[in-house]
Scaffold this motif. Structure first.
Motif, mmCIF file in Angstrom:
data_model
loop_
_atom_site.group_PDB
_atom_site.id
_atom_site.type_symbol
_atom_site.label_atom_id
_atom_site.label_comp_id
_atom_site.label_asym_id
_atom_site.label_seq_id
_atom_site.Cartn_x
_atom_site.Cartn_y
_atom_site.Cartn_z
ATOM 1 N N SER A 99 0.848 -1.191 0.000
ATOM 2 C CA SER A 99 0.000 0.000 0.000
ATOM 3 C C SER A 99 0.883 1.239 0.000
ATOM 4 O O SER A 99 2.042 1.177 0.414
ATOM 5 C CB SER A 99 -0.892 -0.007 1.247
ATOM 6 O OG SER A 99 -1.663 1.154 1.301
ATOM 7 N N LEU A 100 0.307 2.356 -0.425
ATOM 8 C CA LEU A 100 1.031 3.625 -0.342
ATOM 9 C C LEU A 100 1.227 4.029 1.113
ATOM 10 O O LEU A 100 2.183 4.694 1.465
ATOM 11 C CB LEU A 100 0.264 4.725 -1.074
ATOM 12 C CG LEU A 100 0.196 4.589 -2.598
ATOM 13 C CD1 LEU A 100 -0.709 5.659 -3.178
ATOM 14 C CD2 LEU A 100 1.591 4.695 -3.195
ATOM 15 N N TYR A 101 0.276 3.657 1.954
ATOM 16 C CA TYR A 101 0.323 3.948 3.383
ATOM 17 C C TYR A 101 0.500 2.643 4.129
ATOM 18 O O TYR A 101 0.136 1.590 3.638
ATOM 19 C CB TYR A 101 -0.974 4.639 3.824
ATOM 20 C CG TYR A 101 -1.300 5.839 2.979
ATOM 21 C CD1 TYR A 101 -0.645 7.046 3.172
ATOM 22 C CD2 TYR A 101 -2.243 5.746 1.963
ATOM 23 C CE1 TYR A 101 -0.932 8.154 2.379
ATOM 24 C CE2 TYR A 101 -2.529 6.847 1.165
ATOM 25 C CZ TYR A 101 -1.872 8.044 1.373
ATOM 26 O OH TYR A 101 -2.152 9.121 0.586
ATOM 27 N N LYS A 102 1.029 2.694 5.340
ATOM 28 C CA LYS A 102 1.242 1.466 6.112
ATOM 29 C C LYS A 102 -0.113 0.828 6.417
ATOM 30 O O LYS A 102 -0.920 1.373 7.153
ATOM 31 C CB LYS A 102 1.992 1.771 7.395
ATOM 32 C CG LYS A 102 2.291 0.515 8.198
ATOM 33 C CD LYS A 102 3.239 0.786 9.333
ATOM 34 C CE LYS A 102 3.470 -0.402 10.213
ATOM 35 N NZ LYS A 102 3.859 -1.632 9.577
ATOM 36 N N MET A 130 -5.979 -2.655 5.815
ATOM 37 C CA MET A 130 -6.451 -1.478 6.540
ATOM 38 C C MET A 130 -5.299 -0.855 7.304
ATOM 39 O O MET A 130 -4.312 -1.520 7.593
ATOM 40 C CB MET A 130 -7.523 -1.873 7.574
ATOM 41 C CG MET A 130 -8.709 -2.589 7.042
ATOM 42 S SD MET A 130 -9.755 -3.158 8.413
ATOM 43 C CE MET A 130 -10.582 -4.519 7.606
ATOM 44 N N LYS A 131 -5.481 0.398 7.664
ATOM 45 C CA LYS A 131 -4.527 1.024 8.572
ATOM 46 C C LYS A 131 -4.656 0.327 9.925
ATOM 47 O O LYS A 131 -5.714 -0.179 10.281
ATOM 48 C CB LYS A 131 -4.792 2.517 8.685
ATOM 49 C CG LYS A 131 -4.444 3.253 7.395
ATOM 50 C CD LYS A 131 -4.633 4.744 7.544
ATOM 51 C CE LYS A 131 -4.252 5.436 6.233
ATOM 52 N NZ LYS A 131 -4.466 6.882 6.296
#
Length: 187
Positions: A99-102, A130-131
């Motif tokens: 993902s672009l985010y963790k 999910m985050k």
């Protein structure tokens, strides 16, 4: 001094109020050292993507030990419970997700131990990525529902409310095949 004591008491009460029942299933406190050190690497062989060109039971060959040891680094054993009457062990693990985010995904299932070997292994659900805070909340709810034997189909993608992602697998077309130990398409 009184202000510090009051602040410490308020902080403690706030912390305790945030604790929920899932805390009683924390793997770090519920698992024996043997289960953490001997069983977790075996569980990773079931849930980690196998090496290229490796199918079925070959993933358990000792020649892939190093591969799975490295794969284990992206997994965390989150929740754990042993049913006292059946000795079935229920687990929730998470792993990093691209993902672009963790983000992470959660995997819930069960197994039994027979002469230090895993038997009757099954995966009940894989969450969407999910985050971490969202995953912790949702996966704890799914874990508790799994322990109670509740129907998880309301959380499947085709049934959950719009913009609410809970369980990615199983879904309307995918199921866990306990014989092959893989997720399969229906039909």
């Amino acid at each position: 001094m009184t202000i510090r004591l009051t602040f410490a008491l308020i902080s403690l009460l706030t912390f305790l109020s945030r604790c929920n029942q899932a805390d009683s299933y924390r793997a770090i406190t519920e698992l024996s050292i043997q289960e953490r050190e001997l069983v977790f690497p075996k569980i990773v062989r079931y849930i980690a993507k196998p090496p290229k060109m490796v199918k079925g039971g070959l993933r358990f060959d000792s020649r892939f030990d190093e591969y799975y040891k490295n794969a284990q680094q992206s997994f965390d054993w989150e929740l754990f419970y042993i049913d006292p009457s059946t000795r079935i062990r229920y687990f929730l693990v998470s792993r990093d997700a691209p993902s672009l985010y963790k983000k992470r995904i959660g995997i819930g299932g069960s197994y039994q131990i027979n002469q230090n070997e895993i038997s009757n292994y099954r995966e009940v659900f894989w969450t969407f990525k999910m985050k971490v805070p969202e995953l912790n909340d949702k996966s704890a709810k799914l874990f508790k529902a799994m322990l109670k034997g509740e129907d998880l189909s309301p959380f499947y993608p085709q049934n959950s409310p719009e913009n609410e992602e809970w369980i990615e697998f199983p879904d309307a077309t995918t199921y866990y095949d306990a014989d092959s130990l893989f997720w399969r398409k229906k039909g």
